[in-house]
Design an enzyme around this catalytic site. Structure first.
Site, PDB file in Angstrom:
ATOM      1  N   ASP A  10       0.885  -1.128   0.172  1.00  0.00           N
ATOM      2  CA  ASP A  10       0.281  -0.072  -0.006  1.00  0.00           C
ATOM      3  C   ASP A  10       0.936   1.396   0.060  1.00  0.00           C
ATOM      4  O   ASP A  10       0.813   2.011   0.813  1.00  0.00           O
ATOM      5  CB  ASP A  10      -0.978  -0.032   1.270  1.00  0.00           C
ATOM      6  CG  ASP A  10      -0.178   0.133   2.531  1.00  0.00           C
ATOM      7  OD1 ASP A  10      -0.769   0.623   3.669  1.00  0.00           O
ATOM      8  OD2 ASP A  10       0.910  -0.501   2.527  1.00  0.00           O
ATOM      9  N   ASN A  40      -2.645   2.908   3.323  1.00  0.00           N
ATOM     10  CA  ASN A  40      -1.895   4.223   3.580  1.00  0.00           C
ATOM     11  C   ASN A  40      -2.832   5.350   3.016  1.00  0.00           C
ATOM     12  O   ASN A  40      -3.028   6.117   3.668  1.00  0.00           O
ATOM     13  CB  ASN A  40      -0.738   4.279   3.218  1.00  0.00           C
ATOM     14  CG  ASN A  40       0.124   3.542   3.999  1.00  0.00           C
ATOM     15  OD1 ASN A  40       0.188   3.571   5.328  1.00  0.00           O
ATOM     16  ND2 ASN A  40       1.422   2.949   3.402  1.00  0.00           N
ATOM     17  N   THR A 126       3.071  -5.900   2.572  1.00  0.00           N
ATOM     18  CA  THR A 126       3.539  -4.849   3.564  1.00  0.00           C
ATOM     19  C   THR A 126       2.349  -3.794   3.651  1.00  0.00           C
ATOM     20  O   THR A 126       2.601  -2.679   4.181  1.00  0.00           O
ATOM     21  CB  THR A 126       4.610  -4.077   2.962  1.00  0.00           C
ATOM     22  OG1 THR A 126       4.300  -3.781   1.681  1.00  0.00           O
ATOM     23  CG2 THR A 126       5.589  -5.051   2.515  1.00  0.00           C
ATOM     24  N   PHE A 168      -0.892  -0.439  12.491  1.00  0.00           N
ATOM     25  CA  PHE A 168      -1.633   0.017  11.327  1.00  0.00           C
ATOM     26  C   PHE A 168      -2.171  -1.053  10.518  1.00  0.00           C
ATOM     27  O   PHE A 168      -3.272  -1.277  10.238  1.00  0.00           O
ATOM     28  CB  PHE A 168      -1.075   1.159  10.512  1.00  0.00           C
ATOM     29  CG  PHE A 168      -1.746   1.687   9.560  1.00  0.00           C
ATOM     30  CD1 PHE A 168      -1.483   1.166   8.247  1.00  0.00           C
ATOM     31  CD2 PHE A 168      -2.923   2.481   9.718  1.00  0.00           C
ATOM     32  CE1 PHE A 168      -2.226   1.729   7.216  1.00  0.00           C
ATOM     33  CE2 PHE A 168      -3.643   3.057   8.576  1.00  0.00           C
ATOM     34  CZ  PHE A 168      -3.426   2.776   7.233  1.00  0.00           C
ATOM     35  N   HIS A 242       9.709   0.688   8.033  1.00  0.00           N
ATOM     36  CA  HIS A 242       9.065  -0.816   8.310  1.00  0.00           C
ATOM     37  C   HIS A 242       9.027  -1.518   7.250  1.00  0.00           C
ATOM     38  O   HIS A 242       9.845  -2.729   7.469  1.00  0.00           O
ATOM     39  CB  HIS A 242       7.645  -0.422   8.532  1.00  0.00           C
ATOM     40  CG  HIS A 242       7.276   0.623   9.490  1.00  0.00           C
ATOM     41  ND1 HIS A 242       7.340   0.414  10.891  1.00  0.00           N
ATOM     42  CD2 HIS A 242       6.751   1.960   9.515  1.00  0.00           C
ATOM     43  CE1 HIS A 242       6.944   1.805  11.537  1.00  0.00           C
ATOM     44  NE2 HIS A 242       6.619   2.592  10.626  1.00  0.00           N
ATOM     45  N   ASP A 243       8.497  -1.222   6.183  1.00  0.00           N
ATOM     46  CA  ASP A 243       8.416  -2.281   5.115  1.00  0.00           C
ATOM     47  C   ASP A 243       9.541  -3.007   4.507  1.00  0.00           C
ATOM     48  O   ASP A 243       9.584  -4.156   4.231  1.00  0.00           O
ATOM     49  CB  ASP A 243       7.329  -1.939   4.160  1.00  0.00           C
ATOM     50  CG  ASP A 243       5.978  -1.441   4.610  1.00  0.00           C
ATOM     51  OD1 ASP A 243       5.399  -0.453   3.986  1.00  0.00           O
ATOM     52  OD2 ASP A 243       5.499  -2.012   5.598  1.00  0.00           O
TER      53      ASP A 243
HETATM   54  O1  RIB Z   1       2.598   0.349  10.968  1.00  0.00           O
HETATM   55  C1  RIB Z   1       3.540   0.536   9.686  1.00  0.00           C
HETATM   56  C2  RIB Z   1       2.917  -0.117   8.437  1.00  0.00           C
HETATM   57  O2  RIB Z   1       1.652   0.901   8.049  1.00  0.00           O
HETATM   58  C3  RIB Z   1       3.776   0.019   7.178  1.00  0.00           C
HETATM   59  O3  RIB Z   1       3.499  -0.945   6.322  1.00  0.00           O
HETATM   60  C4  RIB Z   1       3.106   1.460   6.563  1.00  0.00           C
HETATM   61  O4  RIB Z   1       3.429   1.531   5.094  1.00  0.00           O
HETATM   62  C5  RIB Z   1       1.757   1.476   6.843  1.00  0.00           C
HETATM   63  O5  RIB Z   1       1.200   0.757   6.042  1.00  0.00           O
HETATM   64 CA    CA Z   2       2.905  -0.286   3.995  1.00  0.00          CA
END
Ligand code: RIB
Ligand code: CA
Length: 316
Positions: A10, A40, A126, A168, A242-243
């Protein structure tokens, strides 16, 4: 031996960097397709952003599919406050040349996995797990072909980033996460406990920018935008990447540390919806379903990320 993967994402600046890292690793990873999901930002933007990254990296041949716009049972929750209104603020958006495939992402996932050999395809989600869960629900016969699922999602020691209890990706679609974590295939989960150790400090962003090729410059520009929210929220020096941890684990598992345990998803409580109950000390008799990754050699991660982004300045 290259690993066949499907990246479900995303974008999102950090998803975008995960895509670029995968594009830079053709000896290790064969990307069968990129599937976009609402997360997102809405789906029409996440699919566009994924195709933009293909254009930027000269990977127009990689098929990109649009998937589910909404979670299984809940309204979509987006994160423009973090990622900006385009989803990849930091770079100027454009209409990509990379085609959007006419096939729905879920149909692509099902068709690809039904035709694949046993344990031959790794799924790398992701974003929210809606596409993956929908494919499993529609056709459980795809499960044997899944080598492993490597999601970015969840939190244990770090607590939630979207509610006190939930990260998230899991919060957006807890029902989908529940289906995926119960599916019985091997899962290696990259939650906030590990991703919060991978901070894009100004020094690290500058190292990327100094590479001087267009992909590295765009990455630095995206990270400069992406940093501002998390730095203010956590007081940290830079936003967690993160991803890209998912792709990095596929490339360099030796720089990570994890533990096999059960992870169960809260799908009912409004207070703790989307919580990942990580049974780290195996205090229940629930079956182990996940390798929960909690440690990383962050300097090694960035050294290797910089080396891979540098490849966009030469022959890729
Ligand atoms: O919490 C972080 C995640 O949420 C990551 O994948 C970021 O891109 C959002 O999608
Ligand atoms: Ca993401």
């Amino acid at each position: 031996m290259t690993r066949k993967i499907i990246i479900d994402c995303d974008p999102g600046q950090d998803d975008a960097v995960a895509l670029l890292l995968a594009f830079a690793s053709p000896d290790e990873l064969e990307i069968l397709g990129i599937t976009a999901v609402g997360g997102n930002v809405p789906l029409q933007l996440t699919q566009r952003n994924a195709r933009m990254m293909c254009d930027l990296a000269g990977m127009q041949h990689i098929p990109v599919f649009a998937g589910c716009a909404e979670p299984l049972e809940r309204p979509l929750l987006t994160a423009e406050a973090i990622h900006g209104t385009t989803g990849i603020n930091g770079v100027d958006v454009f209409e990509p040349e990379t085609a959007l495939q006419p096939q729905h992402a879920v149909d692509f996932i099902v068709e690809t996995l039904l035709a694949a050999e046993e344990s031959s395809v790794t799924l790398v989600p992701t974003g929210p797990l809606t596409n993956i869960a929908t494919a499993i629900q529609r056709e459980p016969g795809i499960l044997p072909s899944i080598e492993r699922i490597v999601p970015m999602g969840g939190a244990m020691r770090e607590g939630g980033n979207s509610t006190p209890s939930a990260e998230f990706n899991i919060l957006v679609d807890p029902q989908a996460a529940d289906i995926v974590f119960r599916c019985g295939r091997p899962i290696t989960a990259m939650g906030l406990d590990v991703t919060h150790q991978v901070l894009s400090t100004p020094e690290r962003v500058q190292r990327i920018r100094a590479l001087g090729n267009p992909v590295a410059t765009a990455t630095a520009d995206m990270l400069n935008f992406f940093d501002r929210y998390d730095t203010k929220k956590y007081g940290s020096e830079g936003a967690p990447l993160h991803d890209p941890c998912t792709i990095a684990w596929l490339l360099w598992p030796e720089i990570f540390e994890g533990k096999d345990c059960n992870i169960s998803i809260e799908t009912e409580s409004e207070l703790t919806l989307g919580h990942t109950a990580v049974d780290f000390w195996n205090v229940t008799d629930k079956p182990v379903n996940t390798t929960w990754v909690y440690g990383i050699d962050a300097p090694a991660f960035y050294d290797r990320l910089v080396e891979r982004l540098d490849r966009f300045g030469g022959a890729l």
